[in-house]
Design an enzyme around this catalytic site. Sequence first.
Site, PDB file in Angstrom:
ATOM      1  N   ARG A 248       0.841  -1.199   0.000  1.00  0.00           N
ATOM      2  CA  ARG A 248       0.000   0.000   0.000  1.00  0.00           C
ATOM      3  C   ARG A 248       0.881   1.257   0.000  1.00  0.00           C
ATOM      4  O   ARG A 248       1.950   1.276   0.629  1.00  0.00           O
ATOM      5  CB  ARG A 248      -0.846  -0.031   1.271  1.00  0.00           C
ATOM      6  CG  ARG A 248      -1.808   1.120   1.441  1.00  0.00           C
ATOM      7  CD  ARG A 248      -2.910   1.065   0.459  1.00  0.00           C
ATOM      8  NE  ARG A 248      -4.072   1.845   0.875  1.00  0.00           N
ATOM      9  CZ  ARG A 248      -5.074   2.140   0.043  1.00  0.00           C
ATOM     10  NH1 ARG A 248      -5.058   1.741  -1.216  1.00  0.00           N
ATOM     11  NH2 ARG A 248      -6.102   2.819   0.472  1.00  0.00           N
TER      12      ARG A 248
ATOM     13  N   THR B 150      -9.925   0.424  -9.336  1.00  0.00           N
ATOM     14  CA  THR B 150      -8.876  -0.419  -8.793  1.00  0.00           C
ATOM     15  C   THR B 150      -8.883  -1.595  -9.742  1.00  0.00           C
ATOM     16  O   THR B 150      -9.710  -1.672 -10.625  1.00  0.00           O
ATOM     17  CB  THR B 150      -9.266  -0.815  -7.342  1.00  0.00           C
ATOM     18  OG1 THR B 150      -9.152   0.332  -6.503  1.00  0.00           O
ATOM     19  CG2 THR B 150      -8.411  -1.923  -6.735  1.00  0.00           C
TER      20      THR B 150
ATOM     21  N   THR C 232      -4.074  -0.722  -7.162  1.00  0.00           N
ATOM     22  CA  THR C 232      -4.850   0.481  -7.480  1.00  0.00           C
ATOM     23  C   THR C 232      -3.998   1.742  -7.524  1.00  0.00           C
ATOM     24  O   THR C 232      -2.912   1.786  -6.940  1.00  0.00           O
ATOM     25  CB  THR C 232      -5.960   0.684  -6.420  1.00  0.00           C
ATOM     26  OG1 THR C 232      -6.850   1.708  -6.843  1.00  0.00           O
ATOM     27  CG2 THR C 232      -5.390   1.056  -5.060  1.00  0.00           C
TER      28      THR C 232
ATOM     29  N   ASN D 137      -6.221   4.304  -6.976  1.00  0.00           N
ATOM     30  CA  ASN D 137      -7.443   4.856  -6.383  1.00  0.00           C
ATOM     31  C   ASN D 137      -8.456   5.197  -7.463  1.00  0.00           C
ATOM     32  O   ASN D 137      -9.026   4.292  -8.054  1.00  0.00           O
ATOM     33  CB  ASN D 137      -7.149   6.030  -5.452  1.00  0.00           C
ATOM     34  CG  ASN D 137      -8.351   6.325  -4.553  1.00  0.00           C
ATOM     35  OD1 ASN D 137      -9.212   5.470  -4.380  1.00  0.00           O
ATOM     36  ND2 ASN D 137      -8.434   7.513  -4.008  1.00  0.00           N
TER      37      ASN D 137
ATOM     38  N   ASP E  45      -7.918   8.320   0.330  1.00  0.00           N
ATOM     39  CA  ASP E  45      -8.397   7.178   1.131  1.00  0.00           C
ATOM     40  C   ASP E  45      -8.160   7.404   2.626  1.00  0.00           C
ATOM     41  O   ASP E  45      -8.668   6.651   3.460  1.00  0.00           O
ATOM     42  CB  ASP E  45      -7.728   5.869   0.685  1.00  0.00           C
ATOM     43  CG  ASP E  45      -8.576   5.140  -0.365  1.00  0.00           C
ATOM     44  OD1 ASP E  45      -9.704   5.583  -0.643  1.00  0.00           O
ATOM     45  OD2 ASP E  45      -8.106   4.131  -0.904  1.00  0.00           O
TER      46      ASP E  45
ATOM     47  N   SER F 236      -7.611   0.805   3.343  1.00  0.00           N
ATOM     48  CA  SER F 236      -8.118   0.311   2.061  1.00  0.00           C
ATOM     49  C   SER F 236      -9.281  -0.645   2.282  1.00  0.00           C
ATOM     50  O   SER F 236      -9.495  -1.132   3.394  1.00  0.00           O
ATOM     51  CB  SER F 236      -6.988  -0.427   1.338  1.00  0.00           C
ATOM     52  OG  SER F 236      -7.480  -1.104   0.206  1.00  0.00           O
ATOM     53  N   SER F 237     -10.018  -0.917   1.211  1.00  0.00           N
ATOM     54  CA  SER F 237     -11.056  -1.961   1.250  1.00  0.00           C
ATOM     55  C   SER F 237     -10.666  -3.170   0.414  1.00  0.00           C
ATOM     56  O   SER F 237     -11.457  -4.097   0.266  1.00  0.00           O
ATOM     57  CB  SER F 237     -12.370  -1.408   0.690  1.00  0.00           C
ATOM     58  OG  SER F 237     -12.887  -0.451   1.560  1.00  0.00           O
TER      59      SER F 237
ATOM     60  N   GLY G 190     -13.505  -1.726  -6.809  1.00  0.00           N
ATOM     61  CA  GLY G 190     -14.832  -1.208  -6.459  1.00  0.00           C
ATOM     62  C   GLY G 190     -14.878  -0.388  -5.185  1.00  0.00           C
ATOM     63  O   GLY G 190     -15.961  -0.246  -4.606  1.00  0.00           O
ATOM     64  N   GLY G 191     -13.724   0.158  -4.707  1.00  0.00           N
ATOM     65  CA  GLY G 191     -13.747   1.010  -3.507  1.00  0.00           C
ATOM     66  C   GLY G 191     -14.447   0.305  -2.364  1.00  0.00           C
ATOM     67  O   GLY G 191     -14.166  -0.857  -2.066  1.00  0.00           O
TER      68      GLY G 191
HETATM   69  N1  GLY Z   1      -8.489   2.961  -3.236  1.00  0.00           N
HETATM   70  C1  GLY Z   1      -9.432   1.962  -2.926  1.00  0.00           C
HETATM   71  C2  GLY Z   1      -9.044   1.111  -1.774  1.00  0.00           C
HETATM   72  O1  GLY Z   1      -7.883   1.038  -1.466  1.00  0.00           O
HETATM   73  O2  GLY Z   1      -9.860   0.499  -1.166  1.00  0.00           O
END
Ligand code: GLY
Length: 575
Positions: free
Chosen positions: A110, A386, A404, A406, A428, A457-458, A478-479
């Site tokens: 990340r 992403t 990603t 983002n 984020d 993050s998700s 998909g965020g």
């Molecule tokens: N940028 C989307 C995530 O990291 O969840």
Amino acid sequence: MQKIIIPRFSKVFKPKTLIVFAFILNYSCVSGQLGQNNSGEYKNGAVVSAHPEATAVGVEILKKGGNAVDAAVAVQFALAVVYPNAGNIGGGGFLVYRSAKGEINSLDFREKGPGLATKDMFLDEQGNAITNKSLYGHLASGVPGSVSGMVEAHKKYGKLKWADLVEPAYKLAANGFKITAKQAGELNRMKSKFQQFNPLGTALIKDRGDWATGDLLIQKELANTLKLIKEKGNAGFYEGAVADSIVAEMKRGGGIISKADLKNYKAVWRTPIVGNYRGYKVITMPPTSSGGIALLQLLQAVEPYPLSRWGLNADSTIQLMVEAERRVYADRAKHLGDPDFWAVPQKQLLENSYNKNRMSNFTWDKATPSSAIAAGNVGAKESEQTTHFSIVDREGNAVSLTTTINAAYGSLVVVKGAGFLLNNEMDDFSVKPGTPNLFGLVGGEANAVAPNKRMLSSMTPTILEKDGQLFMVVGTPGGSTIITSVFQTILNVIDFGKSMQAAVDAKKFHHQWLPDRVDVEEGALDSATQQKLEAKGYTIFKRGSIGRVDAILRTKWGSYQTGADPRGDDAAGGW
Ligand code: GLY
């Protein structure tokens, strides 16, 4: 989507027929026919990614004797060229690994807040959030982690030579590739934005006129950067000419990523989170992603209920899943952040009794208002761009990788001289803890901006096993909808008996606590189901597509069934 849909064979054929069929399959694979007819089921390994060219690169690496990690490295770099929307070297991601023997690991690459980042860097003088500042331009970027991630993954598990894994991406950038219809449309729509943020020009803007399907996109500067990465690994990106270009780009646009930030970036191996769902072992990503914890919480919350009897997207199924999602996203907002900076109560959140108890105030009569679920405003805004890919090699080693920059095309800034897009991952973070951002979502202290901190993050790269054998490799972009899309895909296979492709194709819905509404894809609910839910107080919000799941299922007879999402240009391949 580049492949044919096939049904879950165990649902269609009797066991005896299956044995005969398995034999035929095995024979066909040895003769190489399965890969050629692109049936969507492969004996010796499979790759599913967001772009046909990247999938082809991954399959070639597997065929050359590379393992799943080798293929993942090659696909990550290929996506940075052929899928600039989200594929990247200027962003970050997460990788979950399971070896054929059952060893598991996860890699956190990340992005990080630059050393000069401050908690208030996206606030105006009155202390209000200036959302666009964290979304577009040079200040929006975190320190990229993807190259370090790939170097780490290769160092630990790779089999082929590093240079051979970067080479296909280099060639795609230097020689060009033919863009798809979707890409042509997107690049044309983005033109004025690219011009605004890249006054010195970028290969993503066509010299004359508009992009058309099949046009060759050549990225010379990106090719030079990939050549340096190919020759020097980390030093080819985090030091030397590329680092100089990033820092010069920062200076040009008022950004704060420094040479020290780049040199000090390091991907981190983390112990994966492991849980169980109806006898399946679920191996998934720990924080800095919220995805793994939230996924296991959701699975625990619904496990006591007879989902398979109710059926896919039936009103009871949706109601239960939505109520679980409401509670889990409230927890996510309050409790989750970078574990190096925030004490994440991981053990408590993953206790079965905790998640069952969270559902105790749910009633079938009416929707629970989100305001009754948790006091305080917490949460995090995430864009929906992403990308995810799933890979299994000949031995059965598996990689689930989500990556990603983002938003689509990240910060919109292409590093001059180095040819790649920088992320806008700073968005984020919760730019102002406790206050809704531009999109009506709110954030918590756990995820406040800080130097050298990873933003929450998700992303939910996940691998499932059954009886000690690989079962599924799954993930999606998909965020905030990533977690619920992975959740639904798993249920679609385990509870609703779908094939991998049908599970990916199925229409989705999503709830994230705030805003208090159920997002649904067109066609996810029939009108009777919608009316029943609305009568109980659920707000149904119709929207465009949710998620782009790329997944692989190991069949009972040991071949790999693929699911490439038809919502994009996603492609499955194998041999
Ligand atoms: N940028 C989307 C995530 O990291 O969840």
